[in-house]
Design an enzyme around this catalytic site. Structure first.
Site, PDB file in Angstrom:
ATOM      1  N   LYS A 105      -1.964   4.105  -5.618  1.00 51.61           N
ATOM      2  CA  LYS A 105      -2.158   3.533  -6.957  1.00 51.61           C
ATOM      3  C   LYS A 105      -2.592   4.615  -7.951  1.00 51.61           C
ATOM      4  CE  LYS A 105      -1.418  -0.380  -4.839  1.00 51.61           C
ATOM      5  NZ  LYS A 105      -2.336  -1.379  -4.309  1.00 51.61           N
ATOM      6  N   ASP A 114     -13.267  -1.889  -1.389  1.00 52.94           N
ATOM      7  CA  ASP A 114     -11.852  -1.540  -1.452  1.00 52.94           C
ATOM      8  C   ASP A 114     -11.553  -1.185  -2.911  1.00 52.94           C
ATOM      9  OD1 ASP A 114      -9.103  -1.387  -1.560  1.00 52.94           O
ATOM     10  OD2 ASP A 114      -8.733  -3.378  -0.697  1.00 52.94           O
ATOM     11  N   TRP A 154      -6.423  -9.455  -1.206  1.00 45.50           N
ATOM     12  CA  TRP A 154      -6.825  -8.325  -0.369  1.00 45.50           C
ATOM     13  C   TRP A 154      -8.125  -8.609   0.372  1.00 45.50           C
ATOM     14  CZ3 TRP A 154      -2.719  -6.003   0.591  1.00 45.50           C
ATOM     15  CH2 TRP A 154      -1.778  -5.697  -0.395  1.00 45.50           C
TER      16      TRP A 154
HETATM   17  C1  LIG Z   1      -2.372  -2.011  -2.852  1.00 43.37           C
HETATM   18  C2  LIG Z   1      -3.672  -2.500  -2.308  1.00 43.37           C
HETATM   19  C3  LIG Z   1      -3.913  -2.634  -0.925  1.00 43.37           C
HETATM   20  C4  LIG Z   1      -2.832  -2.397   0.116  1.00 43.37           C
HETATM   21  O1  LIG Z   1      -2.622  -1.077   0.344  1.00 43.37           O
HETATM   22  P1  LIG Z   1      -1.716  -0.587   1.585  1.00 43.37           P
HETATM   23  O2  LIG Z   1      -1.884   0.901   1.512  1.00 43.37           O
HETATM   24  O3  LIG Z   1      -0.328  -1.058   1.317  1.00 43.37           O
HETATM   25  O4  LIG Z   1      -2.263  -1.167   2.813  1.00 43.37           O
HETATM   26  C5  LIG Z   1      -5.165  -3.026  -0.517  1.00 43.37           C
HETATM   27  N1  LIG Z   1      -6.152  -3.277  -1.399  1.00 43.37           N
HETATM   28  C6  LIG Z   1      -5.963  -3.170  -2.727  1.00 43.37           C
HETATM   29  C7  LIG Z   1      -7.082  -3.460  -3.658  1.00 43.37           C
HETATM   30  C8  LIG Z   1      -4.718  -2.784  -3.218  1.00 43.37           C
HETATM   31  O5  LIG Z   1      -4.529  -2.673  -4.545  1.00 43.37           O
END
Ligand SMILES: *Cc1c(COP(=O)(O)O)cnc(C)c1O
Length: 362
Positions: free
Chosen positions: A198, A174, A104
């Protein structure tokens, strides 16, 4: 009705109480004779929902007055573009710093590189991201517009246990796979963002917590609907937002409050993760993938010495009601994602299954 223990990394399981409440209210939202999914984003009912979501977030995450809460289209990865568009121009050199801890952050750096220069201060790529690397604080000079980190690495099963001191450089995190699962000092961050799918609700939307002074630096070519100031000025309703996702998030936040809030949830999450890690460390049929000091509390990654048994492991687990344990293809092995909604009983069932499988195949 039978429901499995869902260990999928995302979209992930939501609390049953939340799903039931949404079901009860689906056709007739609180006596109004219409569904939340059918009413205007400018209705007084939706206004109450978004205000309540803000209020719960402020209370549960401890968000200070000088931060704005935004609900932004496009999930987490859209923010990989929006963040540089909004703040890379904070300093004239348009430089963004990254600590590379997995797929990511690599993707986020690539996007930032479209609008400026993305510079890696450290990386754990050399060992397939199984730890969080240190960086030399002297390399984070004030001419950087921000430092981007991934606080919990969903694929690799690592997390930042302590957050770095960044001085005058805003820290951007993030937190998609751990927001609202651990206590935080929000004032240490410039931006915290998380895709909802999540720990917070359905996919497609991200919540962005941003310090107000960072709303003033957007590049002029930034699309209106990626400009954070547009969201801040119009309470995330410049156009029709994903009202149903915000509604579900409000229910998840109500649930979290009933559970005792983030501190109580963090304790519960640590106990859940400890149960699985302690078992992994107590035997030698399985081994943990991430370095012990850097282990995630949300995504437990592991493998088995007899790797050819992995397919059987995943299939037999699924037959036993333990769903989606296959690890990400970049890591291999297995992964148990145990977000807020996963009860302790699910982790106990997993450990019992792991013991049984090891006894049969050891
Ligand atoms: C799942 C995830 C993403 C991607 O999320 P999207 O909503 O599909 O763009 C980005 N960063 C982390 C840390 C993730 O766990």
């Amino acid at each position: 009705m039978s429901r499995v223990y869902n260990f999928g990394a995302g979209p992930a399981m939501l609390p049953l109480e939340v799903m039931e409440k949404a079901q009860q209210e689906f056709l007739d939202y609180r006596g109004m004779g219409a569904s939340v999914i059918e009413i205007s984003h400018r209705s007084k009912e939706f206004d109450a929902i978004i205000n309540r979501t803000d209020e719960l977030l402020i209370e549960l995450a401890g968000i200070p007055d000088n931060y704005k809460i935004l609900y932004v289209h496009g999930g987490a990865q859209m923010q990989f573009s929006a963040i540089p568009l909004n703040i890379i121009n904070r300093q004239p050199d348009r430089k963004a710093a990254f600590v590379q801890t997995g797929a990511w952050s690599v993707k986020a750096a690539k996007e930032a590189g479209r609008y400026g220069t993305a510079i890696d201060l450290a990386s754990s790529k050399d060992s397939n991201f199984n730890y969080i690397p240190d960086f030399d604080p002297a390399t984070l000079t004030d001419d950087f517009s921000y430092l981007h980190i991934t606080s919990n690495n969903t694929l690799f099963g690592t997390r930042w246990h302590e957050f770095p001191e960044t001085g005058n450089v805003p820290l951007v995190a993030d937190m998609t796979s751990e927001f609202m699962s651990r206590k935080l000092d929000v004032s240490k961050f410039g931006i915290i963002f998380a895709g909802l799918q999540k720990n917070l609700g359905p996919a497609g939307l991200a919540v962005v917590i941003i310090r107000e002074d960072l709303l003033e630096h957007a590049l002029p070519e930034t699309p209106g609907l990626l400009t954070y100031k547009t969201y801040a000025d119009q309470h995330s309703l410049a156009n029709t937002n994903n009202t149903f996702a915000i509604y579900l998030m409000s229910l998840v936040m109500e649930w979290l409050k009933e559970q005792g809030g983030v501190a109580a949830m963090e304790e519960r999450n640590e106990a859940k993760a400890k149960l699985i890690y302690d078992y992994i460390d107590s035997q030698d049929f399985y081994y943990g993938t991430a370095q012990a000091a850097h282990r995630s509390v949300m995504n437990v990654t592991f493998n088995m010495q007899k790797e050819d048994l992995l397919g059987d492991f995943v299939a037999q687990a699924e037959a036993a009601g333990l769903y989606a344990l296959k690890g990400h293809r970049d890591v291999g092995g297995a992964r148990a994602s145990i977000y807020n909604a996963m009860p302790m009983a699910g982790c106990e069932a997993l450990v019992a299954f792991m013991k049984e499988f090891a006894a049969k195949n050891g």
